[in-house]
Structure formats: structure tokens, C-alpha cells
Design a protein around this motif. Structure first.
Motif, PDB file in Angstrom:
ATOM      1  N   GLU A  31    -121.586  74.089 -17.583  1.00 41.05           N
ATOM      2  CA  GLU A  31    -122.341  72.860 -17.320  1.00 41.05           C
ATOM      3  C   GLU A  31    -121.563  71.623 -17.753  1.00 41.05           C
ATOM      4  N   TYR A  32    -120.995  71.660 -18.960  1.00 37.16           N
ATOM      5  CA  TYR A  32    -120.240  70.508 -19.468  1.00 37.16           C
ATOM      6  C   TYR A  32    -118.977  70.255 -18.654  1.00 37.16           C
ATOM      7  N   GLU A  33    -118.310  71.314 -18.208  1.00 36.21           N
ATOM      8  CA  GLU A  33    -117.117  71.125 -17.378  1.00 36.21           C
ATOM      9  C   GLU A  33    -117.486  70.503 -16.035  1.00 36.21           C
ATOM     10  N   ASN A  34    -118.608  70.918 -15.472  1.00 35.78           N
ATOM     11  CA  ASN A  34    -119.077  70.308 -14.214  1.00 35.78           C
ATOM     12  C   ASN A  34    -119.435  68.845 -14.423  1.00 35.78           C
ATOM     13  N   ARG A  35    -120.120  68.542 -15.527  1.00 34.79           N
ATOM     14  CA  ARG A  35    -120.469  67.150 -15.825  1.00 34.79           C
ATOM     15  C   ARG A  35    -119.215  66.324 -16.081  1.00 34.79           C
ATOM     16  N   LEU A  36    -118.232  66.916 -16.751  1.00 39.46           N
ATOM     17  CA  LEU A  36    -116.985  66.210 -17.045  1.00 39.46           C
ATOM     18  C   LEU A  36    -116.236  65.884 -15.757  1.00 39.46           C
ATOM     19  N   GLU A  37    -116.317  66.796 -14.816  1.00 36.07           N
ATOM     20  CA  GLU A  37    -115.648  66.586 -13.529  1.00 36.07           C
ATOM     21  C   GLU A  37    -116.204  65.349 -12.813  1.00 36.07           C
ATOM     22  N   TYR A  38    -117.498  65.099 -12.988  1.00 40.26           N
ATOM     23  CA  TYR A  38    -118.133  63.968 -12.322  1.00 40.26           C
ATOM     24  C   TYR A  38    -118.319  62.757 -13.218  1.00 40.26           C
ATOM     25  N   ALA A  39    -117.963  62.874 -14.494  1.00 44.83           N
ATOM     26  CA  ALA A  39    -118.177  61.764 -15.441  1.00 44.83           C
ATOM     27  C   ALA A  39    -117.389  60.532 -14.991  1.00 44.83           C
ATOM     28  N   GLY A  40    -118.058  59.418 -14.913  1.00 42.14           N
ATOM     29  CA  GLY A  40    -117.400  58.169 -14.550  1.00 42.14           C
ATOM     30  C   GLY A  40    -117.176  57.990 -13.066  1.00 42.14           C
ATOM     31  N   THR A  41    -117.372  59.044 -12.272  1.00 39.54           N
ATOM     32  CA  THR A  41    -117.130  58.904 -10.834  1.00 39.54           C
ATOM     33  C   THR A  41    -118.396  58.545 -10.084  1.00 39.54           C
ATOM     34  N   VAL A  42    -119.541  58.952 -10.607  1.00 33.73           N
ATOM     35  CA  VAL A  42    -120.789  58.687  -9.908  1.00 33.73           C
ATOM     36  C   VAL A  42    -121.172  57.223 -10.035  1.00 33.73           C
ATOM     37  N   TYR A  43    -121.148  56.713 -11.268  1.00 31.72           N
ATOM     38  CA  TYR A  43    -121.481  55.316 -11.481  1.00 31.72           C
ATOM     39  C   TYR A  43    -120.737  54.816 -12.700  1.00 31.72           C
ATOM     40  N   GLU A  44    -120.125  53.671 -12.565  1.00 32.70           N
ATOM     41  CA  GLU A  44    -119.397  53.079 -13.673  1.00 32.70           C
ATOM     42  C   GLU A  44    -119.811  51.622 -13.765  1.00 32.70           C
ATOM     43  N   ASP A  45    -120.160  51.180 -14.977  1.00 31.31           N
ATOM     44  CA  ASP A  45    -120.567  49.793 -15.161  1.00 31.31           C
ATOM     45  C   ASP A  45    -119.397  48.861 -14.845  1.00 31.31           C
ATOM     46  N   ILE A  89    -119.041  52.088 -22.962  1.00 28.44           N
ATOM     47  CA  ILE A  89    -120.119  52.534 -22.074  1.00 28.44           C
ATOM     48  C   ILE A  89    -119.609  53.589 -21.094  1.00 28.44           C
ATOM     49  N   ASN A  90    -118.466  53.356 -20.485  1.00 23.41           N
ATOM     50  CA  ASN A  90    -117.986  54.225 -19.421  1.00 23.41           C
ATOM     51  C   ASN A  90    -117.238  55.457 -19.917  1.00 23.41           C
ATOM     52  N   LYS A  91    -116.767  55.472 -21.157  1.00 24.10           N
ATOM     53  CA  LYS A  91    -115.970  56.586 -21.652  1.00 24.10           C
ATOM     54  C   LYS A  91    -116.708  57.455 -22.659  1.00 24.10           C
ATOM     55  N   GLU A  92    -117.831  56.995 -23.144  1.00 22.80           N
ATOM     56  CA  GLU A  92    -118.541  57.725 -24.191  1.00 22.80           C
ATOM     57  C   GLU A  92    -118.893  59.153 -23.752  1.00 22.80           C
ATOM     58  N   ASP A  93    -119.400  59.327 -22.566  1.00 24.78           N
ATOM     59  CA  ASP A  93    -119.783  60.652 -22.091  1.00 24.78           C
ATOM     60  C   ASP A  93    -118.586  61.575 -21.968  1.00 24.78           C
ATOM     61  N   ILE A  94    -117.471  61.061 -21.514  1.00 22.72           N
ATOM     62  CA  ILE A  94    -116.270  61.877 -21.345  1.00 22.72           C
ATOM     63  C   ILE A  94    -115.788  62.400 -22.692  1.00 22.72           C
ATOM     64  N   VAL A  95    -115.727  61.544 -23.686  1.00 24.03           N
ATOM     65  CA  VAL A  95    -115.288  61.955 -25.025  1.00 24.03           C
ATOM     66  C   VAL A  95    -116.254  62.993 -25.596  1.00 24.03           C
ATOM     67  N   PHE A  96    -117.544  62.745 -25.448  1.00 24.41           N
ATOM     68  CA  PHE A  96    -118.554  63.690 -25.940  1.00 24.41           C
ATOM     69  C   PHE A  96    -118.408  65.040 -25.251  1.00 24.41           C
ATOM     70  N   LEU A  97    -118.301  65.032 -23.930  1.00 24.30           N
ATOM     71  CA  LEU A  97    -118.199  66.286 -23.184  1.00 24.30           C
ATOM     72  C   LEU A  97    -116.942  67.061 -23.560  1.00 24.30           C
ATOM     73  N   GLU A  98    -115.829  66.368 -23.687  1.00 26.97           N
ATOM     74  CA  GLU A  98    -114.589  67.046 -24.069  1.00 26.97           C
ATOM     75  C   GLU A  98    -114.689  67.662 -25.458  1.00 26.97           C
ATOM     76  N   SER A  99    -115.282  66.941 -26.399  1.00 23.29           N
ATOM     77  CA  SER A  99    -115.407  67.491 -27.759  1.00 23.29           C
ATOM     78  C   SER A  99    -116.383  68.665 -27.789  1.00 23.29           C
ATOM     79  N   GLU A 100    -117.457  68.594 -27.004  1.00 26.69           N
ATOM     80  CA  GLU A 100    -118.415  69.700 -26.951  1.00 26.69           C
ATOM     81  C   GLU A 100    -117.783  70.941 -26.321  1.00 26.69           C
ATOM     82  N   ILE A 101    -117.007  70.750 -25.276  1.00 26.11           N
ATOM     83  CA  ILE A 101    -116.333  71.880 -24.631  1.00 26.11           C
ATOM     84  C   ILE A 101    -115.382  72.543 -25.617  1.00 26.11           C
TER      85      ILE A 101
END
Length: 182
Positions: A31-45, A89-101
């Protein structure tokens, strides 16, 4: 490291739980790898959105009338900090997902070793000994000999009593200890 009987018993008792955890970890990693793949691509402030949000956010009374060196002018604060805010705002999810993975992969490796170790033990002892350990420790968490006796006797050729099963269990654990304490 030298193991004792209680270590073996604890690992056998936790075997099913470890298998369940491993399955959940695999699902979360996927799940996290799939979310990471789309992180920042769907919507970016955009810059404009970040600036607008910074301007609209409330400013506490203390920051307006503060004696510190902090900038209290909202416009200049926004101008100086919006790049930093946008990256956050735009990188927080990516860092979180990478650390969780990464964290989950470490846990997965540990659980894989524990599960493989128990499977190896059960494979290296007699099938009767293995069946008794599975019934008593893995299926009954080492709590109920009566259930283990009934369940074992349903599948066994020869009916055994609790005392006999305990003796077989003790011999099986001794064999396991001789395997792992090299």
C-alpha cells in the motif's frame, strides 16, 4: 546466543501471531509503495496556493506584539518562507512513506527469520513431535493440554494421554535445543 526451553516455547506460541503480522506488513508495504508512486503527482500545491494559505492563516496576538526578533509582518514573513512551506506541504508524505516502508522492511526481515526458524525446527523433528508442538503451542498458545490431547488423538494412529504427550514434547524441545545451541 544460547537458547533455553522458555525461548523455544515463546517462539512457538507467537508463531501464528508472527505469520499474521508478516501478512499485514506485506500488505502495508504494498500500500505504501503504491501511495509513494503517486505521491506528489496527483495534486501539488502551487506557489500561489501556498502564499494564499499562509496569508489567510490566523496570526496569534503574541506574534504581533512580541519583543523577539521574529518577523511579525505577515507579508514579509510569507515572502521569506513560502518556498520552505511549499516543500514541506508537498514532500511531507513522501518522506513519511519512505520512512514507513523502511521501518516495515526491517520488521518483515525480523519476522521472516522467526517464522523460518520455527518451520525449520518443526521440519527437523519427528512428525509426531511436530504435531504435538503445533497442537499445544501454536494452536493452543501453551495453555490447554486437554484440547491438545483431544486434537492430537483425533489425527493420531494411537491414542495418548497427557503425560505421554508431555514426555514427547520435552524430548522434542531437547532436540530443538540441540539443533540451535551450537
Amino acid at each position: 546466543m544460547s537458547y533455553i526451553k522458555e525461548d523455544i516455547e515463546n517462539m512457538l506460541k507467537k508463531h501464528k501471531e508472527n505469520e499474521g503480522k508478516l501478512f499485514e506488513i506485506e500488505l502495508k508495504i504494498d500500500e505504501y509503495e503504491n501511495r509513494l508512486e503517486y505521491a506528489g503527482t496527483v495534486y501539488e500545491d502551487t506557489q500561489e496556493e501556498v502564499i494564499e494559505n499562509m496569508q489567510l492563516s490566523g496570526q496569534p496576538y503574541d506574534t504581533v506584539h512580541s519583543n523577539t526578533n521574529k518577523i511579525s509582518d505577515k507579508t514579509s514573513s510569507t515572502a521569506m518562507n513560502y518556498h520552505k512551506e511549499q516543500r514541506h506541504i508537498n514532500k511531507e508524505d513522501i518522506v513519511f512513506l519512505e520512512s514507513e516502508i523502511q521501518r516495515l522492511k526491517i520488521q518483515r526481515e525480523d519476522l521472516n527469520k522467526k517464522i523460518a526458524r520455527v518451520k525449520n525446527w518443526l521440519d527437523k523433528i519427528d512428525s509426531r513431535e511436530s504435531a504435538i508442538l503445533i497442537e499445544y503451542y501454536i494452536n493452543n498458545k501453551g495453555k490447554n493440554w486437554d484440547k491438545a490431547v483431544i486434537s492430537y488423538n483425533k489425527t493420531a494412529d494411537k491414542e495418548l494421554q497427557k503425560r505421554q504427550l508431555v514426555t514427547i514434547r520435552d524430548k522434542a524441545i531437547e532436540k530443538i535445543l540441540s539443533i540451535i545451541n551450537i
